[in-house]
Write a protein that holds these residues in place. Sequence first.
Motif, PDB file in Angstrom:
ATOM      1  N   CYS A  40       0.829  -1.203   0.000  1.00  0.00           N
ATOM      2  CA  CYS A  40       0.000   0.000   0.000  1.00  0.00           C
ATOM      3  C   CYS A  40       0.868   1.260   0.000  1.00  0.00           C
ATOM      4  O   CYS A  40       1.771   1.389   0.816  1.00  0.00           O
ATOM      5  CB  CYS A  40      -0.902  -0.002   1.226  1.00  0.00           C
ATOM      6  N   HIS A  43       0.160   3.595   3.447  1.00  0.00           N
ATOM      7  CA  HIS A  43       0.631   3.328   4.813  1.00  0.00           C
ATOM      8  C   HIS A  43       1.803   2.364   4.717  1.00  0.00           C
ATOM      9  O   HIS A  43       2.020   1.730   3.690  1.00  0.00           O
ATOM     10  CB  HIS A  43      -0.504   2.807   5.700  1.00  0.00           C
ATOM     11  N   CYS A  61      -7.331  -0.891   0.299  1.00  0.00           N
ATOM     12  CA  CYS A  61      -6.280  -1.412   1.163  1.00  0.00           C
ATOM     13  C   CYS A  61      -6.939  -1.969   2.410  1.00  0.00           C
ATOM     14  O   CYS A  61      -7.615  -1.231   3.132  1.00  0.00           O
ATOM     15  CB  CYS A  61      -5.291  -0.321   1.538  1.00  0.00           C
ATOM     16  N   CYS A  64      -5.144  -0.131   5.751  1.00  0.00           N
ATOM     17  CA  CYS A  64      -5.458   1.197   6.272  1.00  0.00           C
ATOM     18  C   CYS A  64      -6.837   1.688   5.854  1.00  0.00           C
ATOM     19  O   CYS A  64      -7.273   2.745   6.281  1.00  0.00           O
ATOM     20  CB  CYS A  64      -4.394   2.210   5.852  1.00  0.00           C
TER      21      CYS A  64
END
Length: 585
Positions: A40, A43, A61, A64
Amino acid sequence: MSAYISDGIIEKISERTDIVEIISEYIPLKKAGKNYKALCPFHEERTPSFIVSPEKQLFHCFGCGAGGNNFSFIMKWEKVSFPEAVKMVGEKVGISVDTSSSEENGGISRREFYQINETILCFFERCLKENKRTQDYLKIRGMGEEVQSLFKIGYAPLSANFIEFCKEEKFPFENLEKIGLLLPSQKGEGYYAYFRERVIFPIFTPEGKVCGFGGRVLDDHHSPKYLNSPQSSVFDKGKNLYGLNFTKEFIKKEKSVILVEGYTDLIFLYQIGIRNVVASLGTSLTPPQVRLIKRWTNRVFVTYDQDKAGISATLRGIDLLLEADLEIRIVDLPEGMDPAEVIEKKGKDFFIKKLREAKEYFDWRINLEICRRSSLTVEDKIEIVNSLFDTLIKVKSLIKIKELISEMARWLNLNESLLEMEFEKFKGKEKVTIPPEFLKKEEAYTETEKMLLQLMLNDEEILKIVKEKWNTENFVNSSYRKIAQGAIFLAEKKELSISGLINCLKDEKLSSIASSLYLENIPLENNVRKQAVLDYIKFLQKKKDEIEKEEVLKKAVESEKCGDEEGAKKWWMKYNSLVRESKIC
Ligand SMILES: [Zn+2]
C-alpha cells in the motif's frame, strides 16, 4: 470555489480508463488471481494488503482502509480535489476537461505549479543551447548529449534574463516566489532569480512531472556548489528520489537499486548503462524515500561517499532501510570519491567490480567498527557490541537477528549464546514499542447494517427490497446511511454502478467504505441472501424499537421527577402502546 464537471464527462472518462493501468503508473502491481496486489502506498506495510480489482475497477487497502475508484486514487496520491483528479485522468485518456477552479495554495493549484515548472524547464533548456561555456563544461565533464536531453539538463542565466522571460510569459511573480523560482529583493522592491548562472538538473516526481530544480555552479569556487529548489507545495526534497521516473522500470527488472547521493552520480551511471539507480538528493535518507524505494525493490546497494563527515548520516539512513526490512549491500568506493568521480577517473569496469564486491551491510559494519579502533580489548569489544546492538534492534526478522549475532560472535571471538543473552538484556532496556491499537469490535448492530448495505450494493433486487421495507434514514451509522441513500438515488435514475456511486459520494472516507464493501467477500451463498436481508431488517427493527422504548421510558420518568404530570401521562401511554406493539410482533 469549486469546479463543476458534468456527469456525462466523468462517465466517459471512467469508461475509457482502466484502474490497473492508472495505478501501475504509480506503483508496481502484481497479479494475484483475478485481482492485483501491491504494498500500500498510503501506509507502511511489509506484506501487501492493497488490492486492485480490474473487474470492479476499484482499489482497496485492507490495512489502512484507503479505497475507491481511479479518481479517488489520483485524489489521494496527488493530493488534488475531485475535479482536478477527473481532469488529470481525462488527460491520460485524451478527454479534456475544463475546470477553472484554483482553490488551493491561495489562488494557484498544484497543476498550475507544474505547468510553470514545465515552461521554466524549457526555458532553461533553451538557455543551455545558447550558452557555449556551459556546453563545454558538460562536455569536459563527460556528460553526453544523449543524457543531457533525456534528463532535460538546462542552464539558469543571469537574474535579469530570467525575470525578463517571466515577464514575457506573464507569470505572476508571487506564484514564482511560492515555488521558489524567485526571491524577494533584499533591497526594497522587486525580485531576483533563485537560480543564477548554474547548470540546471530538473527534479521530477516518480510519474515524471517537474516538481523542482537542482542547480550546480560551473565554477567550484562559488558556493553553495549545489542548490535545490526550496520546499513548496509541489516540492519536498525528503519525499522525492531523483531519477526514479527514468529508472523505475530498470529497478524492477534488475530487482535491485543503487543508491547514490547526487544527480550527476545518477546521470553518469545511467550513461554507462547502469540504470537501476536513484539519488537521495542529500546525505540522509528519509522514511518517505525508503517507502518509495521499497515499492520497487527489496535490495539496495548503498554507494555513499565514505569520508568521515558523511559516515554518521549514512548510518542513520541505513538504519531506516533496515527497519523497512530491505536487504542492504555497501559499495566501498575509494575514500573521498563519489560514483561520478569513480567513473570519471577509474572507469566503468572498476565501478562494476566494486558493485560485485559490495559487502553485506552487517559484515561491512563489523569491519568498520573494528578498523576504527587500534586495539581490540574487552572494552573495545563491549563498545562494538553496543554499537552493533543499536542497529541490530532495528532488524525485524528473528532468524536474521540470530544469524547476525552468530556472525558477530565469530568476528569478535565471543561466545554466541552469551551474546544472545546480552542482546535480550539490551532489548529490555529499550523502550517497549506500543502494540498496535486493536480495533474495537464492531457491535452487532453496526455489523448488521454493514451486511445489509453490502448485500444491497451487490444486488439491485435486494436494493429494492431494502428500499421497500427499511427506510434508509434508519441507518444509525451515518456513513452507511449516506452510501445507501446514494445507491438508491442512482438506482432510481437507473444509473447505479460502482464507479458512479463513488463519484457521487465524492468523499474520501465514504469512497473507501464503499470500495471495501464491494471488494470484501460476501459470506453468504446467493440463494440465502434475500432471506438474510429480511432477517437483518427484522433484527434492526427490533433493536430500533428497543431503543425507542428506552427513550420513551426515560422521558416518562424524567417528567414525573419534574412534576410534569401532563407530560408523564403522555409518555407512559406512549410507552405502554410500544410494549403492546412489540408483544404482537
Ligand atoms: Zn494502506
